[in-house]
Design a protein around this motif. Structure first.
Motif, PDB file in Angstrom:
ATOM      1  N   LEU A 160      -6.121  -6.679   0.758  1.00 38.69           N
ATOM      2  CA  LEU A 160      -5.970  -5.639   1.256  1.00 38.69           C
ATOM      3  C   LEU A 160      -6.835  -4.969   2.399  1.00 38.69           C
ATOM      4  O   LEU A 160      -6.676  -4.322   3.394  1.00 38.69           O
ATOM      5  CB  LEU A 160      -5.641  -4.370   0.317  1.00 38.69           C
ATOM      6  CG  LEU A 160      -4.095  -4.634  -0.631  1.00 38.69           C
ATOM      7  CD1 LEU A 160      -4.226  -3.684  -1.863  1.00 38.69           C
ATOM      8  CD2 LEU A 160      -3.264  -4.545   0.414  1.00 38.69           C
ATOM      9  N   SER A 161      -8.027  -5.402   2.223  1.00 35.23           N
ATOM     10  CA  SER A 161      -9.086  -5.109   3.027  1.00 35.23           C
ATOM     11  C   SER A 161      -9.068  -5.691   4.508  1.00 35.23           C
ATOM     12  O   SER A 161      -9.065  -5.038   5.360  1.00 35.23           O
ATOM     13  CB  SER A 161     -10.425  -5.346   2.566  1.00 35.23           C
ATOM     14  OG  SER A 161     -10.866  -6.714   2.588  1.00 35.23           O
ATOM     15  N   ASN A 189      -5.783  -3.622   5.959  1.00 40.88           N
ATOM     16  CA  ASN A 189      -6.329  -2.438   6.402  1.00 40.88           C
ATOM     17  C   ASN A 189      -7.004  -2.249   7.727  1.00 40.88           C
ATOM     18  O   ASN A 189      -6.878  -1.681   8.611  1.00 40.88           O
ATOM     19  CB  ASN A 189      -6.974  -1.636   5.135  1.00 40.88           C
ATOM     20  CG  ASN A 189      -6.160  -1.403   3.985  1.00 40.88           C
ATOM     21  OD1 ASN A 189      -4.877  -1.236   4.248  1.00 40.88           O
ATOM     22  ND2 ASN A 189      -6.621  -1.125   3.129  1.00 40.88           N
ATOM     23  N   GLU A 199      -5.876  -1.007  11.307  1.00 36.56           N
ATOM     24  CA  GLU A 199      -6.533   0.071  11.775  1.00 36.56           C
ATOM     25  C   GLU A 199      -6.843  -0.338  13.501  1.00 36.56           C
ATOM     26  O   GLU A 199      -7.020   0.692  14.294  1.00 36.56           O
ATOM     27  CB  GLU A 199      -8.168   0.159  11.336  1.00 36.56           C
ATOM     28  CG  GLU A 199      -8.260   0.954   9.808  1.00 36.56           C
ATOM     29  CD  GLU A 199      -9.373   0.973   9.180  1.00 36.56           C
ATOM     30  OE1 GLU A 199     -10.315   0.434   9.685  1.00 36.56           O
ATOM     31  OE2 GLU A 199      -9.458   1.322   8.006  1.00 36.56           O
ATOM     32  N   ASP A 220      -2.330   2.266  -4.137  1.00 35.31           N
ATOM     33  CA  ASP A 220      -3.067   3.108  -3.034  1.00 35.31           C
ATOM     34  C   ASP A 220      -2.280   4.075  -2.358  1.00 35.31           C
ATOM     35  O   ASP A 220      -2.955   4.620  -1.690  1.00 35.31           O
ATOM     36  CB  ASP A 220      -3.594   1.882  -2.184  1.00 35.31           C
ATOM     37  CG  ASP A 220      -4.537   0.914  -2.656  1.00 35.31           C
ATOM     38  OD1 ASP A 220      -5.032   1.201  -3.587  1.00 35.31           O
ATOM     39  OD2 ASP A 220      -4.592  -0.255  -1.968  1.00 35.31           O
TER      40      ASP A 220
END
Length: 187
Positions: free
Chosen positions: A119-120, A123, A127, A153
């Protein structure tokens, strides 16, 4: 050692995303928003949520048309010992698309640390507007990851996150039960 490898994969993926951010064209859309991506190539299970296309395993010919579908990063959440039948990393990277592999499961259970690493990357890609293909073999684990992310989340209810996980490929009763039990550990 496994944690170091996951962290290294995440670090490399983030560096790749920073490098490619100048050439991305997709808009940041939250994972809660269902997209319109249709199946293509050999893919049978395809759904889009936000900037992520959740899918089953692409074959080599399908990898050759990922750019035609604006895919700017491929994340495989399959285990490293699973055989795709070809060198997927090489095929994807030959298309000029970054590839990262972070196994979602450790043995027969979902790995929370891997989920966080995946998920990092998701994400960071969102972005900078990068459209991702996130896949496993049959989209079972991909669907589970989506459902878990939405539940933890985004505040989506457990019932709704289970439905969305199913829509994204989580069809196995065994894996759905494991996924449901994993969700119970997240809140």
């Amino acid at each position: 050692m496994n944690i170091t490898k996951l962290s290294r994969n995440t670090f490399v993926a983030l560096l790749i995303l920073l490098f490619f951010s100048a050439v991305s064209f997709a808009q940041m859309v939250p994972l809660t928003e269902k997209g319109e991506q249709e199946a293509f190539g050999n893919l049978k299970v395809v759904s889009q949520y936000g900037h992520v296309v959740f899918a089953d395993q692409p074959d080599k010919a399908t990898v050759g048309i990922l750019k035609d579908h604006d895919i700017g990063l491929v994340i495989s959440i399959r285990g490293e010992a699973e055989d795709e039948g070809f060198d997927e990393r090489k095929a994807v990277e030959e298309q000029g698309i970054p590839f990262v592999q972070i196994p979602y499961m450790k043995g027969r259970s979902i790995d929370l640390g891997a989920m966080d690493d995946i998920l990092s990357v998701v994400n960071a890609a969102g972005e900078n507007g990068t459209k991702i293909m996130l896949h496993c073999t049959h989209s079972q684990r991909a669907g589970s990851l989506l459902g878990a992310a939405l539940y933890r989340d985004y505040g989506v209810s457990k019932e709704e996150s289970m439905k969305i996980a199913d829509d994204a490929g989580l069809k196995s009763e065994f894996l759905a039960k494991m996924h449901s039990e994993f969700l119970d550990t997240l809140k």
